[in-house]
Design a protein around this motif. Structure first.
Motif, PDB file in Angstrom:
ATOM      1  N   ALA A 150     -54.850  19.008  72.340  1.00 44.03           N
ATOM      2  CA  ALA A 150     -55.984  18.619  72.739  1.00 44.03           C
ATOM      3  C   ALA A 150     -56.717  18.075  71.702  1.00 44.03           C
ATOM      4  CB  ALA A 150     -56.475  19.758  73.856  1.00 44.03           C
ATOM      5  N   LEU A 151     -56.783  19.205  70.838  1.00 49.85           N
ATOM      6  CA  LEU A 151     -57.625  19.037  69.362  1.00 49.85           C
ATOM      7  C   LEU A 151     -57.265  17.975  68.839  1.00 49.85           C
ATOM      8  CD1 LEU A 151     -60.032  20.393  68.073  1.00 49.85           C
ATOM      9  CD2 LEU A 151     -58.584  21.864  66.794  1.00 49.85           C
ATOM     10  N   ALA A 152     -55.938  17.722  68.649  1.00 44.16           N
ATOM     11  CA  ALA A 152     -55.103  16.892  67.590  1.00 44.16           C
ATOM     12  C   ALA A 152     -55.534  15.326  68.305  1.00 44.16           C
ATOM     13  CB  ALA A 152     -53.646  16.919  67.504  1.00 44.16           C
ATOM     14  N   VAL A 153     -55.521  15.318  69.562  1.00 43.98           N
ATOM     15  CA  VAL A 153     -55.760  14.023  70.390  1.00 43.98           C
ATOM     16  C   VAL A 153     -57.145  13.672  70.103  1.00 43.98           C
ATOM     17  CG1 VAL A 153     -55.972  12.911  72.431  1.00 43.98           C
ATOM     18  CG2 VAL A 153     -53.910  14.228  71.904  1.00 43.98           C
ATOM     19  N   LEU A 206     -58.729  10.348  67.910  1.00 48.25           N
ATOM     20  CA  LEU A 206     -59.570   9.277  68.794  1.00 48.25           C
ATOM     21  C   LEU A 206     -61.004   9.236  68.275  1.00 48.25           C
ATOM     22  CD1 LEU A 206     -58.093   9.681  72.330  1.00 48.25           C
ATOM     23  CD2 LEU A 206     -57.745   7.990  70.681  1.00 48.25           C
ATOM     24  N   ASP A 207     -61.270   9.107  67.041  1.00 46.79           N
ATOM     25  CA  ASP A 207     -62.458   9.741  66.548  1.00 46.79           C
ATOM     26  C   ASP A 207     -63.444   8.165  66.566  1.00 46.79           C
ATOM     27  OD1 ASP A 207     -61.291   7.792  64.800  1.00 46.79           O
ATOM     28  OD2 ASP A 207     -61.697   8.883  63.010  1.00 46.79           O
ATOM     29  N   PHE A 208     -62.990   7.312  67.044  1.00 50.07           N
ATOM     30  CA  PHE A 208     -63.964   6.106  67.336  1.00 50.07           C
ATOM     31  C   PHE A 208     -64.684   6.110  68.562  1.00 50.07           C
ATOM     32  CE2 PHE A 208     -59.484   5.283  68.353  1.00 50.07           C
ATOM     33  CZ  PHE A 208     -59.472   4.826  69.509  1.00 50.07           C
ATOM     34  N   PHE A 209     -64.429   7.352  69.366  1.00 48.52           N
ATOM     35  CA  PHE A 209     -65.246   7.527  70.781  1.00 48.52           C
ATOM     36  C   PHE A 209     -66.486   8.350  70.509  1.00 48.52           C
ATOM     37  CE2 PHE A 209     -60.857   6.553  72.754  1.00 48.52           C
ATOM     38  CZ  PHE A 209     -61.532   5.596  73.636  1.00 48.52           C
ATOM     39  N   SER A 210     -67.275   8.169  71.421  1.00 48.52           N
ATOM     40  CA  SER A 210     -68.588   9.164  71.095  1.00 48.52           C
ATOM     41  C   SER A 210     -68.208  10.595  71.320  1.00 48.52           C
ATOM     42  CB  SER A 210     -69.581   8.629  72.029  1.00 48.52           C
ATOM     43  OG  SER A 210     -69.291   9.054  73.583  1.00 48.52           O
ATOM     44  N   THR A 253     -67.436  11.512  75.107  1.00 47.71           N
ATOM     45  CA  THR A 253     -66.250  11.114  75.403  1.00 47.71           C
ATOM     46  C   THR A 253     -65.243  11.776  74.822  1.00 47.71           C
ATOM     47  OG1 THR A 253     -67.334   8.930  75.630  1.00 47.71           O
ATOM     48  CG2 THR A 253     -64.744   9.199  75.489  1.00 47.71           C
ATOM     49  N   ARG A 254     -65.191  12.288  73.626  1.00 49.61           N
ATOM     50  CA  ARG A 254     -64.030  13.171  72.949  1.00 49.61           C
ATOM     51  C   ARG A 254     -63.902  14.379  73.564  1.00 49.61           C
ATOM     52  NH1 ARG A 254     -65.338  12.628  66.838  1.00 49.61           N
ATOM     53  NH2 ARG A 254     -63.441  13.618  66.411  1.00 49.61           N
ATOM     54  N   PHE A 255     -65.066  15.060  73.790  1.00 46.26           N
ATOM     55  CA  PHE A 255     -65.109  16.234  74.356  1.00 46.26           C
ATOM     56  C   PHE A 255     -64.426  16.180  75.832  1.00 46.26           C
ATOM     57  CE2 PHE A 255     -66.637  19.340  77.497  1.00 46.26           C
ATOM     58  CZ  PHE A 255     -66.305  20.560  77.008  1.00 46.26           C
ATOM     59  N   LEU A 256     -64.810  15.116  76.870  1.00 43.75           N
ATOM     60  CA  LEU A 256     -63.955  14.736  77.978  1.00 43.75           C
ATOM     61  C   LEU A 256     -62.253  14.621  77.858  1.00 43.75           C
ATOM     62  CD1 LEU A 256     -66.465  12.697  79.781  1.00 43.75           C
ATOM     63  CD2 LEU A 256     -66.021  15.275  80.311  1.00 43.75           C
ATOM     64  N   ILE A 257     -62.183  14.014  76.697  1.00 43.42           N
ATOM     65  CA  ILE A 257     -60.565  13.642  76.459  1.00 43.42           C
ATOM     66  C   ILE A 257     -60.070  15.100  75.982  1.00 43.42           C
ATOM     67  CG2 ILE A 257     -59.037  12.391  74.866  1.00 43.42           C
ATOM     68  CD1 ILE A 257     -61.231  10.343  74.602  1.00 43.42           C
ATOM     69  N   PHE A 258     -60.475  15.721  75.316  1.00 46.75           N
ATOM     70  CA  PHE A 258     -60.079  17.110  75.022  1.00 46.75           C
ATOM     71  C   PHE A 258     -59.913  18.178  76.202  1.00 46.75           C
ATOM     72  CE2 PHE A 258     -61.027  21.708  74.249  1.00 46.75           C
ATOM     73  CZ  PHE A 258     -60.078  21.840  73.379  1.00 46.75           C
ATOM     74  N   LEU A 259     -60.930  17.836  76.969  1.00 47.35           N
ATOM     75  CA  LEU A 259     -60.686  18.816  78.003  1.00 47.35           C
ATOM     76  C   LEU A 259     -59.600  18.392  78.927  1.00 47.35           C
ATOM     77  CD1 LEU A 259     -62.200  21.198  79.233  1.00 47.35           C
ATOM     78  CD2 LEU A 259     -63.797  19.760  80.667  1.00 47.35           C
ATOM     79  N   SER A 260     -59.576  17.041  79.173  1.00 46.84           N
ATOM     80  CA  SER A 260     -58.452  16.487  80.006  1.00 46.84           C
ATOM     81  C   SER A 260     -56.993  16.805  79.610  1.00 46.84           C
ATOM     82  CB  SER A 260     -58.727  15.011  80.275  1.00 46.84           C
ATOM     83  OG  SER A 260     -59.911  14.627  80.857  1.00 46.84           O
ATOM     84  N   VAL A 261     -56.824  16.568  78.199  1.00 42.87           N
ATOM     85  CA  VAL A 261     -55.680  16.789  77.673  1.00 42.87           C
ATOM     86  C   VAL A 261     -55.223  18.331  77.559  1.00 42.87           C
ATOM     87  CG1 VAL A 261     -54.334  16.605  75.500  1.00 42.87           C
ATOM     88  CG2 VAL A 261     -55.704  14.765  75.838  1.00 42.87           C
ATOM     89  N   PHE A 262     -56.343  19.099  77.431  1.00 42.12           N
ATOM     90  CA  PHE A 262     -56.139  20.541  77.466  1.00 42.12           C
ATOM     91  C   PHE A 262     -55.660  20.820  78.795  1.00 42.12           C
ATOM     92  CE2 PHE A 262     -57.656  24.939  78.250  1.00 42.12           C
ATOM     93  CZ  PHE A 262     -56.814  25.576  77.431  1.00 42.12           C
ATOM     94  N   VAL A 263     -56.140  20.592  79.883  1.00 43.25           N
ATOM     95  CA  VAL A 263     -55.852  21.050  81.065  1.00 43.25           C
ATOM     96  C   VAL A 263     -54.384  20.477  81.713  1.00 43.25           C
ATOM     97  CG1 VAL A 263     -56.459  21.009  83.672  1.00 43.25           C
ATOM     98  CG2 VAL A 263     -58.124  21.217  82.037  1.00 43.25           C
ATOM     99  N   GLY A 264     -54.412  19.016  80.937  1.00 41.13           N
ATOM    100  CA  GLY A 264     -52.869  18.307  81.502  1.00 41.13           C
ATOM    101  C   GLY A 264     -51.817  19.086  80.748  1.00 41.13           C
ATOM    102  N   SER A 265     -52.040  19.599  79.482  1.00 35.80           N
ATOM    103  CA  SER A 265     -50.942  20.124  78.803  1.00 35.80           C
ATOM    104  C   SER A 265     -50.777  21.593  79.604  1.00 35.80           C
ATOM    105  CB  SER A 265     -51.337  20.294  77.382  1.00 35.80           C
ATOM    106  OG  SER A 265     -51.547  19.129  76.926  1.00 35.80           O
ATOM    107  N   LEU A 266     -51.747  22.263  79.916  1.00 37.75           N
ATOM    108  CA  LEU A 266     -51.529  23.625  80.256  1.00 37.75           C
ATOM    109  C   LEU A 266     -50.809  23.424  81.616  1.00 37.75           C
ATOM    110  CD1 LEU A 266     -52.174  26.521  79.493  1.00 37.75           C
ATOM    111  CD2 LEU A 266     -54.098  26.152  80.808  1.00 37.75           C
ATOM    112  N   ILE A 267     -51.135  22.383  82.722  1.00 38.29           N
ATOM    113  CA  ILE A 267     -50.434  22.158  83.714  1.00 38.29           C
ATOM    114  C   ILE A 267     -48.967  22.028  83.555  1.00 38.29           C
ATOM    115  CG2 ILE A 267     -50.328  20.962  85.900  1.00 38.29           C
ATOM    116  CD1 ILE A 267     -53.442  20.975  85.920  1.00 38.29           C
ATOM    117  N   GLY A 268     -48.859  21.083  82.498  1.00 36.86           N
ATOM    118  CA  GLY A 268     -47.347  20.544  82.470  1.00 36.86           C
ATOM    119  C   GLY A 268     -46.569  21.688  81.886  1.00 36.86           C
ATOM    120  N   LEU A 269     -47.078  22.600  81.169  1.00 37.85           N
ATOM    121  CA  LEU A 269     -46.074  23.546  80.410  1.00 37.85           C
ATOM    122  C   LEU A 269     -46.095  24.797  81.607  1.00 37.85           C
ATOM    123  CD1 LEU A 269     -47.759  23.807  76.944  1.00 37.85           C
ATOM    124  CD2 LEU A 269     -45.640  23.108  77.317  1.00 37.85           C
TER     125      LEU A 269
END
Length: 246
Positions: free
Chosen positions: A40-43, A47-51, A54-70
């Motif tokens: 999530a941190l890498a993503v 994506l540094d061109f977002f505010s 927005t980047r925090f929401l992306i981080f949170l979404s990727v973190f939760v999604g990855s955790l669920i997937g694993l």
């Protein structure tokens, strides 16, 4: 008035009291959290061109999604008993199918039942691990209890063939830093010993486990191959032990 404060055990102390299966489960959770966080941190950095929001929401979404997937596979994990029952069910189904094709299968099954009564213990726990035997003799259990933390910290052991052993020509002793701590169970040694004699190179490790009341002591063993050739030989040994442990 005197206030007594109970000394609380550290998390590490509580962790060490768990059995190997529970320790493995906790390690798995920790690794999933770490991997999900890093991804999530890498993503978010990429994506540094977002505010920032927005980047925090992306981080949170990727973190939760990855955790669920694993963690998706966790619900499919089986207990040792469930794994054993499923394996035995497959064997019974295979025998039933064979019986339908062969009128004389009933006699064969009776012979197999007689063989089961004479089979040697393998120590197989249906999780790619063996439970060591022989630690109750020659003061080995006392040594294991005294050096439990040291052994679990440096858990690689040596497997020593004893072809001249008067009790079992397939005997394989387990040694930690030059001290014999036990043996591979005879039912498994009959398959492991020939492979070792034929040049199979493997790394053996152990985990000394004691129950919370300190009454029960077990030593779990597992093996890893050192080359592609050794992997093939080790998988064949595992297959033989599993079928023999029916």
């Amino acid at each position: 008035m005197i206030i007594r404060q109970e000394k609380k055990e550290s998390l590490i102390s509580q962790y060490r009291k768990l059995n190997p299966e529970e320790q493995k489960y906790i390690r798995g959770i920790c690794w999933k959290v770490v991997i999900s966080f890093v991804v999530a941190l890498a993503v978010a950095i990429w994506l540094d061109f977002f505010s920032g929001e927005t980047r925090f929401l992306i981080f949170l979404s990727v973190f939760v999604g990855s955790l669920i997937g694993l963690s998706k596979g966790d619900s499919e994990e089986e207990s040792d008993e469930e794994a054993r029952e499923k394996y035995l069910a497959r064997l019974r189904a295979r025998k039933s199918k064979k019986a339908a094709e062969d009128e004389d299968e009933d006699d064969d099954l009776e012979d197999e039942d007689d063989d089961l009564e004479e089979r040697l213990p393998t120590g197989w726990n249906w999780r790619d691990e063996l439970v060591m035997t022989g630690q109750r003799f020659e003061g080995r259990e006392a040594f294991l209890r005294t050096h439990q933390k040291e052994i679990n910290g440096a858990n690689e052991i040596d497997l020593i063939r004893e072809p001249d052993n008067r009790y079992d020509k397939n005997a394989v002793a387990c040694s930690w830093k030059g001290t014999k701590i036990g043996y591979i169970p005879s039912g498994s040694a009959q398959f492991l010993a020939p492979a070792l004699d034929n040049g199979m190179q493997i790394t053996a490790r152990c985990n000394v486990w004691t129950s919370p009341d300190n009454e029960v002591l077990r030593v779990y063993l597992w093996f890893t191959e050192k080359s592609a050739k050794d992997k093939v030989m080790l998988e064949e040994v595992r297959r033989q032990i599993m079928e023999y442990s029916d």
